[in-house]
Write a protein that holds these residues in place. Sequence first.
Motif, PDB file in Angstrom:
ATOM      1  N   GLU A  95      41.637  27.187  52.414  1.00 57.70           N
ATOM      2  CA  GLU A  95      41.069  28.317  51.742  1.00 57.70           C
ATOM      3  C   GLU A  95      42.213  28.837  50.560  1.00 57.70           C
ATOM      4  OE1 GLU A  95      38.696  30.486  55.397  1.00 57.70           O
ATOM      5  OE2 GLU A  95      40.864  30.762  55.286  1.00 57.70           O
ATOM      6  N   ILE A  96      43.416  28.239  50.745  1.00 54.21           N
ATOM      7  CA  ILE A  96      44.782  28.773  49.807  1.00 54.21           C
ATOM      8  C   ILE A  96      44.204  28.548  48.301  1.00 54.21           C
ATOM      9  CG2 ILE A  96      47.329  28.298  49.524  1.00 54.21           C
ATOM     10  CD1 ILE A  96      47.518  28.229  52.353  1.00 54.21           C
ATOM     11  N   PRO A  97      43.892  27.441  47.806  1.00 55.59           N
ATOM     12  CA  PRO A  97      43.522  27.211  46.553  1.00 55.59           C
ATOM     13  C   PRO A  97      42.561  28.235  46.167  1.00 55.59           C
ATOM     14  CG  PRO A  97      43.827  24.962  47.801  1.00 55.59           C
ATOM     15  CD  PRO A  97      43.760  26.165  48.575  1.00 55.59           C
ATOM     16  N   ARG A  98      41.555  28.538  46.988  1.00 60.36           N
ATOM     17  CA  ARG A  98      40.675  29.599  46.511  1.00 60.36           C
ATOM     18  C   ARG A  98      41.272  30.941  46.488  1.00 60.36           C
ATOM     19  NH1 ARG A  98      37.363  27.272  50.742  1.00 60.36           N
ATOM     20  NH2 ARG A  98      37.029  29.110  51.793  1.00 60.36           N
ATOM     21  N   LEU A  99      42.373  31.073  47.510  1.00 61.47           N
ATOM     22  CA  LEU A  99      42.801  32.666  47.349  1.00 61.47           C
ATOM     23  C   LEU A  99      43.579  32.852  46.077  1.00 61.47           C
ATOM     24  CD1 LEU A  99      43.484  35.198  49.422  1.00 61.47           C
ATOM     25  CD2 LEU A  99      45.340  33.874  49.928  1.00 61.47           C
ATOM     26  N   LYS A 100      44.330  31.640  45.825  1.00 64.79           N
ATOM     27  CA  LYS A 100      45.177  31.722  44.439  1.00 64.79           C
ATOM     28  C   LYS A 100      44.194  31.858  43.174  1.00 64.79           C
ATOM     29  CE  LYS A 100      49.102  29.191  46.174  1.00 64.79           C
ATOM     30  NZ  LYS A 100      49.879  27.944  46.126  1.00 64.79           N
ATOM     31  N   ALA A 101      43.045  31.351  43.164  1.00 62.07           N
ATOM     32  CA  ALA A 101      41.968  31.557  42.001  1.00 62.07           C
ATOM     33  C   ALA A 101      41.703  32.872  42.371  1.00 62.07           C
ATOM     34  CB  ALA A 101      41.056  30.431  42.224  1.00 62.07           C
ATOM     35  N   LEU A 102      41.372  33.581  43.510  1.00 67.09           N
ATOM     36  CA  LEU A 102      41.060  34.922  43.499  1.00 67.09           C
ATOM     37  C   LEU A 102      41.951  35.721  42.958  1.00 67.09           C
ATOM     38  CD1 LEU A 102      38.355  36.149  44.547  1.00 67.09           C
ATOM     39  CD2 LEU A 102      39.399  36.408  46.753  1.00 67.09           C
ATOM     40  N   TYR A 103      43.366  35.471  42.880  1.00 66.27           N
ATOM     41  CA  TYR A 103      44.413  36.205  42.585  1.00 66.27           C
ATOM     42  C   TYR A 103      44.409  36.044  40.942  1.00 66.27           C
ATOM     43  CZ  TYR A 103      49.102  37.264  41.400  1.00 66.27           C
ATOM     44  OH  TYR A 103      50.503  37.790  40.979  1.00 66.27           O
ATOM     45  N   GLU A 104      44.459  34.994  40.469  1.00 63.90           N
ATOM     46  CA  GLU A 104      44.137  35.029  39.172  1.00 63.90           C
ATOM     47  C   GLU A 104      42.998  35.785  38.425  1.00 63.90           C
ATOM     48  OE1 GLU A 104      46.399  33.627  36.989  1.00 63.90           O
ATOM     49  OE2 GLU A 104      47.618  33.058  38.859  1.00 63.90           O
ATOM     50  N   ARG A 105      41.696  35.603  39.117  1.00 65.56           N
ATOM     51  CA  ARG A 105      40.775  36.374  38.596  1.00 65.56           C
ATOM     52  C   ARG A 105      40.974  37.855  38.652  1.00 65.56           C
ATOM     53  NH1 ARG A 105      34.357  35.340  40.520  1.00 65.56           N
ATOM     54  NH2 ARG A 105      34.787  33.642  39.082  1.00 65.56           N
ATOM     55  N   GLY A 106      41.685  38.332  39.778  1.00 65.72           N
ATOM     56  CA  GLY A 106      41.963  39.758  39.869  1.00 65.72           C
ATOM     57  C   GLY A 106      42.764  40.011  38.774  1.00 65.72           C
ATOM     58  N   LEU A 107      43.618  39.324  38.405  1.00 63.29           N
ATOM     59  CA  LEU A 107      44.803  39.702  37.124  1.00 63.29           C
ATOM     60  C   LEU A 107      44.116  39.726  35.952  1.00 63.29           C
ATOM     61  CD1 LEU A 107      47.842  37.507  38.023  1.00 63.29           C
ATOM     62  CD2 LEU A 107      47.374  39.930  38.554  1.00 63.29           C
ATOM     63  N   GLN A 108      43.032  38.729  35.721  1.00 65.30           N
ATOM     64  CA  GLN A 108      42.355  38.762  34.464  1.00 65.30           C
ATOM     65  C   GLN A 108      41.228  40.031  34.377  1.00 65.30           C
ATOM     66  OE1 GLN A 108      40.242  35.155  33.196  1.00 65.30           O
ATOM     67  NE2 GLN A 108      41.320  34.165  35.218  1.00 65.30           N
ATOM     68  N   ASN A 109      40.962  40.499  35.660  1.00 68.79           N
ATOM     69  CA  ASN A 109      40.063  41.900  35.800  1.00 68.79           C
ATOM     70  C   ASN A 109      40.961  43.259  35.435  1.00 68.79           C
ATOM     71  OD1 ASN A 109      37.776  40.572  35.798  1.00 68.79           O
ATOM     72  ND2 ASN A 109      37.451  40.424  38.202  1.00 68.79           N
ATOM     73  N   ASN A 110      42.261  43.118  35.332  1.00 71.25           N
ATOM     74  CA  ASN A 110      43.241  44.081  35.392  1.00 71.25           C
ATOM     75  C   ASN A 110      43.330  44.997  36.555  1.00 71.25           C
ATOM     76  OD1 ASN A 110      44.059  43.648  32.632  1.00 71.25           O
ATOM     77  ND2 ASN A 110      42.072  44.374  31.980  1.00 71.25           N
ATOM     78  N   VAL A 111      42.984  44.324  37.654  1.00 70.81           N
ATOM     79  CA  VAL A 111      43.050  45.047  39.189  1.00 70.81           C
ATOM     80  C   VAL A 111      44.735  45.361  39.219  1.00 70.81           C
ATOM     81  CG1 VAL A 111      42.856  44.718  41.554  1.00 70.81           C
ATOM     82  CG2 VAL A 111      41.231  43.717  39.998  1.00 70.81           C
ATOM     83  N   PRO A 112      45.081  46.638  39.510  1.00 72.06           N
ATOM     84  CA  PRO A 112      46.581  46.920  39.392  1.00 72.06           C
ATOM     85  C   PRO A 112      46.843  46.393  41.020  1.00 72.06           C
ATOM     86  CG  PRO A 112      45.164  48.938  40.041  1.00 72.06           C
ATOM     87  CD  PRO A 112      44.039  48.028  39.450  1.00 72.06           C
ATOM     88  N   GLY A 113      48.248  46.216  40.958  1.00 66.69           N
ATOM     89  CA  GLY A 113      49.166  46.035  42.250  1.00 66.69           C
ATOM     90  C   GLY A 113      48.793  44.826  43.200  1.00 66.69           C
ATOM     91  N   LEU A 114      48.194  43.884  42.474  1.00 64.01           N
ATOM     92  CA  LEU A 114      47.829  42.629  43.388  1.00 64.01           C
ATOM     93  C   LEU A 114      49.018  41.848  43.519  1.00 64.01           C
ATOM     94  CD1 LEU A 114      44.490  41.189  41.808  1.00 64.01           C
ATOM     95  CD2 LEU A 114      44.930  42.654  43.900  1.00 64.01           C
TER      96      LEU A 114
END
Length: 442
Positions: free
Chosen positions: A124-143
């Motif tokens: 699940e860790i690679p998917r979690l890291k991909a989710l983190y990158e997606r959140g950054l692209q979406n400008n989600v604060p504080g991730l």
Amino acid sequence: MAAALRARAGPAAAVALWRLQSRRRSSFDVAVVGAGIVGLATARELIQRHPSLALAVLEKEQEPAHHQSGHNSGVIHSGIYYTPGSLKAKLCVQGAALCYKYCDQKGIPYKQCGKLIVAVEQDEIPRLKALYERGLQNNVPGLKLIGAKEIQEKEPFCRGLMALDSPYTGIVDYKQVAQSYARDFQEAGGTILTDFEVTNMEMAKESSPGSEDGLKYPVIVRNKKGEEISCGHILTCAGLHSDRLSAISGCSPEPRVVPFRGDYLVLKPEKSYLVKGNIYPVPNPRFPFLGFHFTPRMDGSIWLGPNAVLAFKREGYKLLDFSPGDFLDAVTYSGLWKLVLRNVSYGMGELYRAFSLSAQVRQLQKFIPEVTTNDVLRGPSGVRAQALDREGNLVDDFVFDGGTGAVGSRILHVRNAPSPAATSSLAIARAIADEAQRRFQL
């Protein structure tokens, strides 16, 4: 004056006032069908932009926010999951900021308790890291990504290898938010008509000579009791019945709504110390729903779940609720069978867990091993209006459309407003109002 009376008299008196108010006129420039959180936010936005127009909200129940808006997890989502550049991602990030600001302005309580998306398996860790990158692209604060030690600092009873920490995620009572939108709308001069289930929309017959109403308000909207209003334009925000209202108006019935019920468990009060904030699994792209999670509520309770099973009634919140018409609508739709055949094992697992308390608890123990079947009770349920195309694909983004012809050209349908629609409601309202202004030249 009406607002003060509502505040003192409570919900029953408020319903009576909505009915009384709605009988004062029967012709409107724009009628919004559906008093859920999206419909009310849209009506509020429209009346703020166009205070000179006569606006109405038509609701089939006795009160606003009776269905999806009053049967949800209450999470203020931050916008992590959604495809970068999609309307869903953009409106969620904007909507969360607007939601917090609105609650501050209106004194509506909320808690910015955060969320951990927790990986419990190495794959699940690679998917979690991909989710983190997606959140950054979406400008989600504080991730930020955190390890096992930091997980336990934030959630002492949670076990995981790595987690995505989203401190901007919060919780609120969305029914309270929706009812506040309703008050804003009424205080600005809008009309809410409850107990008005729309069953027909058609152009008015030719007006009598000298009549201006037939020209200004040419669309007749009738309810199941035969009552009617006339209006210039219609916006539908009908959630679980969006496809049916589209068909009634002569517009396309696609995408179709297939209802999925989600059943929650509730932690016993003496075990609520086990959970501080939202704890979510890493989504599996092979499956269509998020999976079991831990959700604190504004009343201090902790909801666990939900599962996702086909509901045999569009507004069926109990396990055995059944509507022959709703059931036939679902099972005769080819798109549903294509979805089912692609997810047979997942669907059977969800159905099994719907009946088995211990199977649900085993899902939860992956994150908090201390949870046992003795610690939980069966809780509430919600029904999700899942839009589905004929190929069996879940329609994942917001869908707005209209039609052609005399009636269709005067209607804007909000065909799909999936989670996080409650979070995004004020941002969605702006997008719908922009579209209405463009189409209807308000």
